[in-house]
Motif scaffolding. Structure first.
Motif, PDB file in Angstrom:
ATOM      1  N   TYR A 130       0.834  -1.205   0.000  1.00  0.00           N
ATOM      2  CA  TYR A 130       0.000   0.000   0.000  1.00  0.00           C
ATOM      3  C   TYR A 130       0.869   1.255   0.000  1.00  0.00           C
ATOM      4  O   TYR A 130       0.601   2.216  -0.715  1.00  0.00           O
ATOM      5  CB  TYR A 130      -0.915   0.033   1.224  1.00  0.00           C
TER       6      TYR A 130
ATOM      7  N   THR B  95     -10.302  -1.794   5.440  1.00  0.00           N
ATOM      8  CA  THR B  95      -9.993  -0.519   4.786  1.00  0.00           C
ATOM      9  C   THR B  95      -8.547  -0.151   5.060  1.00  0.00           C
ATOM     10  O   THR B  95      -7.896  -0.745   5.914  1.00  0.00           O
ATOM     11  CB  THR B  95     -10.905   0.614   5.295  1.00  0.00           C
TER      12      THR B  95
ATOM     13  N   ALA C 288      -6.043   7.583  -3.446  1.00  0.00           N
ATOM     14  CA  ALA C 288      -7.259   6.811  -3.173  1.00  0.00           C
ATOM     15  C   ALA C 288      -7.653   5.977  -4.386  1.00  0.00           C
ATOM     16  O   ALA C 288      -7.974   4.789  -4.259  1.00  0.00           O
ATOM     17  CB  ALA C 288      -8.392   7.745  -2.767  1.00  0.00           C
TER      18      ALA C 288
ATOM     19  N   VAL D 251     -10.228   2.780   0.533  1.00  0.00           N
ATOM     20  CA  VAL D 251      -9.381   3.740   1.240  1.00  0.00           C
ATOM     21  C   VAL D 251     -10.288   4.603   2.099  1.00  0.00           C
ATOM     22  O   VAL D 251     -11.117   5.357   1.583  1.00  0.00           O
ATOM     23  CB  VAL D 251      -8.569   4.602   0.253  1.00  0.00           C
TER      24      VAL D 251
ATOM     25  N   VAL E 294      -7.107   9.584   3.473  1.00  0.00           N
ATOM     26  CA  VAL E 294      -5.767   9.933   3.022  1.00  0.00           C
ATOM     27  C   VAL E 294      -5.426  11.262   3.682  1.00  0.00           C
ATOM     28  O   VAL E 294      -6.079  12.271   3.426  1.00  0.00           O
ATOM     29  CB  VAL E 294      -5.674  10.069   1.487  1.00  0.00           C
TER      30      VAL E 294
END
Length: 117
Positions: free
Chosen positions: A27, A63, A90, A101, A104
């Motif tokens: 990620y 998530t 995202a 997501v 952020v």
């Protein structure tokens, strides 16, 4: 002639087929690359002077939350760049991993002279 790709195991419910776990560093690398690509256009002639983005991720459940520390060019539209980086991260993380997501967070650590005016 190519062979057909194998499908899911017949007779097994989706929950019984297994689960894919994406490592946190994956990620983080996806997010850092998306941020670098957005910021490349903000520096004149592609000469990036700031430090590379520093990314940390948290995966609470299904998530992912991403925190990105950036050095942005000055003068530049700081809010616009932050929004573009947030949206790119995202979209890229969700598109490549299938993980939603949840947040952020963009942290502007420093403004570096030499940006576009």
């Amino acid at each position: 002639m190519a062979a057909a790709a194998p499908g899911p195991a017949p007779g097994l419910a989706p929950a019984r087929r297994g689960r894919l776990r994406v490592a946190d560093r994956v990620y983080a690398r996806i997010a850092a690359r998306a941020a670098r690509e957005v910021l490349a256009g903000a520096w004149p002639a592609g000469r990036v002077k700031g430090a590379p983005p520093r990314v940390t991720v948290a995966v609470p459940g299904s998530t992912v939350t991403v925190r990105v520390e950036l050095e942005l060019p000055f003068p530049a539209d700081v809010a616009g760049l932050a929004r573009a980086v947030r949206e790119a991260i995202a979209a890229r993380v969700a598109g490549l991993t299938g993980t939603r997501v949840s947040d952020v967070v963009i942290v502007v650590e420093k403004l570096v002279t030499g940006g576009t005016s």
